[in-house]
Motif scaffolding. Structure first.
Motif, PDB file in Angstrom:
ATOM      1  N   VAL A 483       1.014  -1.157   0.175  1.00 35.99           N
ATOM      2  CA  VAL A 483      -0.058  -0.038   0.097  1.00 35.99           C
ATOM      3  C   VAL A 483       0.788   1.397   0.000  1.00 35.99           C
ATOM      4  O   VAL A 483       1.973   1.279   0.901  1.00 35.99           O
ATOM      5  CB  VAL A 483      -0.760  -0.055   1.183  1.00 35.99           C
ATOM      6  CG1 VAL A 483      -1.851   1.362   1.078  1.00 35.99           C
ATOM      7  CG2 VAL A 483      -1.684  -1.398   1.400  1.00 35.99           C
ATOM      8  N   ARG A 484       0.705   2.049  -0.839  1.00 33.94           N
ATOM      9  CA  ARG A 484       1.332   3.466  -0.900  1.00 33.94           C
ATOM     10  C   ARG A 484       0.067   4.585  -0.835  1.00 33.94           C
ATOM     11  O   ARG A 484      -0.671   4.617  -1.749  1.00 33.94           O
ATOM     12  CB  ARG A 484       2.085   3.725  -2.110  1.00 33.94           C
ATOM     13  CG  ARG A 484       2.812   4.921  -2.172  1.00 33.94           C
ATOM     14  CD  ARG A 484       3.974   5.232  -3.397  1.00 33.94           C
ATOM     15  NE  ARG A 484       4.574   6.338  -3.465  1.00 33.94           N
ATOM     16  CZ  ARG A 484       5.737   6.530  -3.094  1.00 33.94           C
ATOM     17  NH1 ARG A 484       6.292   5.572  -2.415  1.00 33.94           N
ATOM     18  NH2 ARG A 484       6.066   7.824  -2.808  1.00 33.94           N
ATOM     19  N   SER A 485       0.329   5.754  -0.070  1.00 34.76           N
ATOM     20  CA  SER A 485      -0.589   6.842   0.045  1.00 34.76           C
ATOM     21  C   SER A 485      -0.044   7.620  -1.161  1.00 34.76           C
ATOM     22  O   SER A 485       1.314   7.952  -1.261  1.00 34.76           O
ATOM     23  CB  SER A 485      -0.397   7.469   1.171  1.00 34.76           C
ATOM     24  OG  SER A 485      -0.607   6.920   2.503  1.00 34.76           O
ATOM     25  N   LEU A 486      -1.038   7.989  -1.924  1.00 34.56           N
ATOM     26  CA  LEU A 486      -0.707   9.093  -3.122  1.00 34.56           C
ATOM     27  C   LEU A 486      -0.952  10.574  -2.597  1.00 34.56           C
ATOM     28  O   LEU A 486      -0.822  11.320  -3.468  1.00 34.56           O
ATOM     29  CB  LEU A 486      -1.676   8.602  -4.287  1.00 34.56           C
ATOM     30  CG  LEU A 486      -1.674   7.204  -4.702  1.00 34.56           C
ATOM     31  CD1 LEU A 486      -2.584   6.983  -5.823  1.00 34.56           C
ATOM     32  CD2 LEU A 486      -0.202   6.964  -5.277  1.00 34.56           C
ATOM     33  N   SER A 487      -1.566  10.623  -1.522  1.00 32.41           N
ATOM     34  CA  SER A 487      -2.048  11.967  -0.864  1.00 32.41           C
ATOM     35  C   SER A 487      -1.986  11.931   0.513  1.00 32.41           C
ATOM     36  O   SER A 487      -1.711  10.797   1.079  1.00 32.41           O
ATOM     37  CB  SER A 487      -3.210  12.543  -1.697  1.00 32.41           C
ATOM     38  OG  SER A 487      -4.316  11.877  -1.003  1.00 32.41           O
ATOM     39  N   VAL A 488      -2.090  13.101   1.131  1.00 27.94           N
ATOM     40  CA  VAL A 488      -2.564  12.919   2.569  1.00 27.94           C
ATOM     41  C   VAL A 488      -3.735  11.792   2.792  1.00 27.94           C
ATOM     42  O   VAL A 488      -4.665  11.875   1.933  1.00 27.94           O
ATOM     43  CB  VAL A 488      -2.971  14.346   3.082  1.00 27.94           C
ATOM     44  CG1 VAL A 488      -3.910  14.246   4.206  1.00 27.94           C
ATOM     45  CG2 VAL A 488      -2.021  15.322   3.251  1.00 27.94           C
ATOM     46  N   SER A 489      -3.657  10.952   3.657  1.00 25.10           N
ATOM     47  CA  SER A 489      -4.575   9.654   3.621  1.00 25.10           C
ATOM     48  C   SER A 489      -5.133   9.508   5.120  1.00 25.10           C
ATOM     49  O   SER A 489      -3.989   9.354   6.093  1.00 25.10           O
ATOM     50  CB  SER A 489      -3.868   8.579   2.955  1.00 25.10           C
ATOM     51  OG  SER A 489      -4.636   7.484   3.239  1.00 25.10           O
ATOM     52  N   PHE A 490      -6.249   9.293   5.225  1.00 23.01           N
ATOM     53  CA  PHE A 490      -6.610   8.968   6.561  1.00 23.01           C
ATOM     54  C   PHE A 490      -7.644   7.602   6.180  1.00 23.01           C
ATOM     55  O   PHE A 490      -8.668   7.555   5.684  1.00 23.01           O
ATOM     56  CB  PHE A 490      -7.508   9.782   7.267  1.00 23.01           C
ATOM     57  CG  PHE A 490      -7.805   9.485   8.596  1.00 23.01           C
ATOM     58  CD1 PHE A 490      -7.547   8.322   9.462  1.00 23.01           C
ATOM     59  CD2 PHE A 490      -7.602  10.844   9.542  1.00 23.01           C
ATOM     60  CE1 PHE A 490      -7.890   8.411  10.637  1.00 23.01           C
ATOM     61  CE2 PHE A 490      -7.671  10.530  10.982  1.00 23.01           C
ATOM     62  CZ  PHE A 490      -7.767   9.445  11.489  1.00 23.01           C
ATOM     63  N   SER A 491      -7.020   6.524   6.681  1.00 20.46           N
ATOM     64  CA  SER A 491      -7.900   5.047   6.479  1.00 20.46           C
ATOM     65  C   SER A 491      -8.039   4.438   7.674  1.00 20.46           C
ATOM     66  O   SER A 491      -7.468   4.825   8.772  1.00 20.46           O
ATOM     67  CB  SER A 491      -7.210   4.163   5.532  1.00 20.46           C
ATOM     68  OG  SER A 491      -6.407   4.880   4.594  1.00 20.46           O
ATOM     69  N   VAL A 492      -9.042   3.554   7.737  1.00 22.25           N
ATOM     70  CA  VAL A 492      -9.580   2.771   9.182  1.00 22.25           C
ATOM     71  C   VAL A 492      -9.662   1.330   8.396  1.00 22.25           C
ATOM     72  O   VAL A 492     -10.494   0.937   7.443  1.00 22.25           O
ATOM     73  CB  VAL A 492     -10.928   3.301   9.635  1.00 22.25           C
ATOM     74  CG1 VAL A 492     -11.223   2.482  10.862  1.00 22.25           C
ATOM     75  CG2 VAL A 492     -10.948   4.644   9.872  1.00 22.25           C
ATOM     76  N   SER A 493      -8.889   0.442   9.201  1.00 17.34           N
ATOM     77  CA  SER A 493      -9.150  -1.257   8.635  1.00 17.34           C
ATOM     78  C   SER A 493      -9.837  -1.762  10.005  1.00 17.34           C
ATOM     79  O   SER A 493      -9.962  -1.419  11.073  1.00 17.34           O
ATOM     80  CB  SER A 493      -7.787  -1.607   8.796  1.00 17.34           C
ATOM     81  OG  SER A 493      -6.858  -1.388   9.916  1.00 17.34           O
ATOM     82  N   PHE A 494     -10.732  -2.834   9.355  1.00 19.35           N
ATOM     83  CA  PHE A 494     -11.632  -3.521  10.187  1.00 19.35           C
ATOM     84  C   PHE A 494     -11.044  -4.907   9.903  1.00 19.35           C
ATOM     85  O   PHE A 494     -11.433  -5.439   8.862  1.00 19.35           O
ATOM     86  CB  PHE A 494     -13.083  -3.191   9.927  1.00 19.35           C
ATOM     87  CG  PHE A 494     -13.386  -1.869  10.200  1.00 19.35           C
ATOM     88  CD1 PHE A 494     -14.110  -1.427  11.359  1.00 19.35           C
ATOM     89  CD2 PHE A 494     -13.243  -0.946   9.171  1.00 19.35           C
ATOM     90  CE1 PHE A 494     -14.598  -0.130  11.465  1.00 19.35           C
ATOM     91  CE2 PHE A 494     -13.693   0.545   9.347  1.00 19.35           C
ATOM     92  CZ  PHE A 494     -14.396   0.772  10.458  1.00 19.35           C
ATOM     93  N   TRP A 495     -10.526  -5.563  11.014  1.00 23.63           N
ATOM     94  CA  TRP A 495     -10.174  -7.022  10.702  1.00 23.63           C
ATOM     95  C   TRP A 495     -11.157  -7.739  11.476  1.00 23.63           C
ATOM     96  O   TRP A 495     -11.778  -7.507  12.580  1.00 23.63           O
ATOM     97  CB  TRP A 495      -9.030  -7.290  11.858  1.00 23.63           C
ATOM     98  CG  TRP A 495      -7.639  -6.733  10.990  1.00 23.63           C
ATOM     99  CD1 TRP A 495      -7.658  -6.392   9.655  1.00 23.63           C
ATOM    100  CD2 TRP A 495      -6.302  -6.949  11.293  1.00 23.63           C
ATOM    101  NE1 TRP A 495      -6.186  -5.826   9.510  1.00 23.63           N
ATOM    102  CE2 TRP A 495      -5.463  -6.215  10.525  1.00 23.63           C
ATOM    103  CE3 TRP A 495      -5.622  -7.537  12.603  1.00 23.63           C
ATOM    104  CZ2 TRP A 495      -4.082  -6.198  10.663  1.00 23.63           C
ATOM    105  CZ3 TRP A 495      -4.551  -7.708  12.835  1.00 23.63           C
ATOM    106  CH2 TRP A 495      -3.670  -6.849  11.904  1.00 23.63           C
ATOM    107  N   TRP A 496     -11.456  -9.026  10.778  1.00 21.16           N
ATOM    108  CA  TRP A 496     -12.515  -9.640  11.551  1.00 21.16           C
ATOM    109  C   TRP A 496     -12.629 -11.286  10.832  1.00 21.16           C
ATOM    110  O   TRP A 496     -11.827 -11.268   9.855  1.00 21.16           O
ATOM    111  CB  TRP A 496     -14.234  -9.093  11.103  1.00 21.16           C
ATOM    112  CG  TRP A 496     -14.586  -9.841   9.930  1.00 21.16           C
ATOM    113  CD1 TRP A 496     -15.894 -10.800   9.910  1.00 21.16           C
ATOM    114  CD2 TRP A 496     -14.642  -9.360   8.605  1.00 21.16           C
ATOM    115  NE1 TRP A 496     -16.216 -11.198   8.595  1.00 21.16           N
ATOM    116  CE2 TRP A 496     -15.478 -10.195   7.832  1.00 21.16           C
ATOM    117  CE3 TRP A 496     -13.484  -8.528   7.849  1.00 21.16           C
ATOM    118  CZ2 TRP A 496     -15.474 -10.136   6.506  1.00 21.16           C
ATOM    119  CZ3 TRP A 496     -13.878  -8.318   6.713  1.00 21.16           C
ATOM    120  CH2 TRP A 496     -14.566  -9.078   5.972  1.00 21.16           C
ATOM    121  N   ASN A 497     -12.930 -12.124  11.724  1.00 24.07           N
ATOM    122  CA  ASN A 497     -13.033 -13.519  11.065  1.00 24.07           C
ATOM    123  C   ASN A 497     -14.195 -14.248  11.667  1.00 24.07           C
ATOM    124  O   ASN A 497     -14.509 -15.354  11.432  1.00 24.07           O
ATOM    125  CB  ASN A 497     -11.690 -14.288  11.573  1.00 24.07           C
ATOM    126  CG  ASN A 497     -11.644 -14.489  13.033  1.00 24.07           C
ATOM    127  OD1 ASN A 497     -12.615 -13.836  13.877  1.00 24.07           O
ATOM    128  ND2 ASN A 497     -10.590 -14.946  13.577  1.00 24.07           N
TER     129      ASN A 497
END
Length: 497
Positions: A483-497
């Motif tokens: 993964v590479r940010s192309l700009s200012v970036s704010f992400s949220v990841s949700f892990w589940w199983n």
């Protein structure tokens, strides 16, 4: 209000005496401090009343409380002499790995930190103009090894800066063991104080006189972003698929780009994370501490870590127009929402996280994925916030992942588990750290630079996408991704199983 809450406290402690057990104690305290949290928001109790209740709770722990496992001579110093207790607990935290630290030392670090913060706040409330004199039992000393920078929140009410630092270190260092609600309430009280009572701040330069939003908005064309890779092997996409449609797709064990998935999030609209001013307000004027990574990628030799204030992070790293690897800071894989619950209210767990994934392939299968991870009761949330140029190197996750893009754009490349032999996984490194979920290959290197050491890598098949604001990416468990940010970036990841 105070008499009512006192009655609640006495009642729950009587009940807990008969039940016994740490779990009931913590549940009772959480109920009590939830009442205070509500009262603080509605203005029905004073900060001093909250401080009294906090001191009462940490001064008289129940006999089954884990902190009771600390030596009695140590506990005798609590809450009056917090500094040596923090130092002692800090040394214990570094004696063990975090997962094996006896709970009593994490509890001691947390309660001693809370006691110190209470003393700072009480002194500040009583002497708002006397900022240079620390309260009795504490030492007003900046720990520049832990909190760096010339602008580490020292303007305005210094006692608030110090109290926030002490409380946040308890969260970051000790996980706020059993006291998260109490710390949240103290932070809410300080937020309320700043809103209604704080003295005017001295005039200082703004982060940028026109910096009311990050440079990258939802409608910025990709052609205007630097270093945007061309997408040759696009990931399949769908627009807000139904739960049934998503479950059917999961059976293909392929990733999926999901459009129009986040439009209902407050973070996208009325409480925009694209606004630096809003994020600063939600972090007590930028006073909250955050752990950040320094450098382009955690696989680089010059990579490091630091703990700084949110305001310093914004000043130093979020105004960059170009990606300079030597000047990159990244808030990466941090449970920011447990630390700052007000931001948690701006998002929602995607419904897709409550679907049932297909079973993993048998270990002897030629395309077997990872070993199954322990079952989660709720999805695990992590924040990813940084400037253009931050990189997550080629790696796998132990759970299914829904990556939600709130601000900015990211380039993401994925490889199926059946490509593992072409990706050169690392092994166990010095110190016994298992890095087998990370590739030795630098996915950003030029092909001719990789040929000699990793000749099979050019054969690896992949899919790719540019994830934009308001979109999600489903990453099946075991899939390699870079993964590479192309700009200012704010992400949220949700892990589940």
């Amino acid at each position: 209000m105070g008499d009512t809450l006192q009655l609640h406290l006495e009642t729950v402690r009587s009940i807990n005496y008969y039940f016994g057990g740490q779990e009931h104690i913590l549940q009772a305290e959480q109920v009590l401090f939830l009442l205070y949290s509500t009262a603080l928001r509605t203005g029905r109790t004073s900060m001093q009343h909250l401080l009294n209740r906090v001191l009462s709770a940490i001064s008289a722990p129940h006999r089954s409380d884990a902190i009771s496992d600390c030596p009695a001579s140590v506990l005798a110093l609590l809450p009056a002499d917090s500094d040596p207790l923090i130092a002692l607990a800090h040394s214990k935290l570094h004696t063990f790995s975090f997962t094996t630290v006896p709970l009593c030392w994490r509890r001691l670090y947390t309660d001693a930190s809370i006691a110190k913060a209470v003393a700072l706040i009480e002194h500040g409330l009583a002497h708002p103009d006397d900022e240079d004199k620390p309260p009795s039992g504490t030492k007003r000393k900046r720990n520049r090894d832990a909190v760096q920078g010339p602008d580490s929140g020292l303007s305005g009410e210094v006692w608030i800066d110090e109290a926030v630092k002490v409380l946040d270190m308890a969260v970051i260092m000790a996980g706020a063991a059993g006291r998260q609600q109490m710390i949240d309430d103290l932070m809410s009280g300080l937020q309320s104080y700043l809103k209604h009572n704080a003295a005017p701040q001295p005039k200082r330069p703004r982060l940028d006189k026109d910096w009311d939003s990050f440079a990258i908005g939802r409608n910025v064309e990709l052609s205007k972003l630097p270093m945007v890779p061309s997408v040759q092997y696009p990931i399949q996409s769908a627009t807000a698929p139904s739960m049934r449609a998503f479950e059917m797709h999961m059976k293909t064990t392929q990733p999926l780009r999901i459009k129009e998935a986040l439009d209902h999030w407050p973070a996208m609209q009325e409480r925009p994370w694209s606004s630096p001013a809003y994020l600063l307000d939600m972090t007590l004027g930028g006073r909250r501490l955050i752990p950040i990574e320094l450098g382009r990628s955690y696989t680089d030799d010059d990579w490091g870590q630091s703990i700084i204030t949110f305001k310093d992070f914004m000043h130093r790293y979020m105004k960059l127009d170009a990606a300079d690897p030597s000047k990159l800071g990244y808030l990466a894989q941090h449970d920011l929402f447990a630390q700052i619950p007000s931001l948690r209210n701006d998002i929602a767990i995607p419904d897709y996280c409550y679907t049932v994934p297909p079973p993993l392939k048998p270990p002897d299968s030629p395309t077997a994925g990872p070993v199954p991870s322990p079952e989660l009761d709720e999805p695990l949330l992590n924040a990813w916030f940084g400037p253009a140029g931050t990189v997550s190197p080629l790696h796998t996750d132990p759970y299914h992942n829904i990556l939600c893009q709130v601000v900015g754009k990211k380039y993401i490349r994925l490889y199926s588990p059946d490509q593992t032999n072409n990706l050169y996984p690392k092994g166990v490194e010095d110190g016994g750290v298992d890095m087998s979920n990370t590739s030795e290959v630098d996915a950003e290197a030029l092909p001719n630079e990789l040929e000699a050491d990793f000749p099979l890598f050019r054969q690896a098949e992949y899919v790719e996408t540019i994830l934009a604001e308001g979109e999600c990416l489903y990453i099946p468990v075991g899939w390699w991704h870079y993964v590479r940010s192309l700009s200012v970036s704010f992400s949220v990841s949700f892990w589940w199983n």
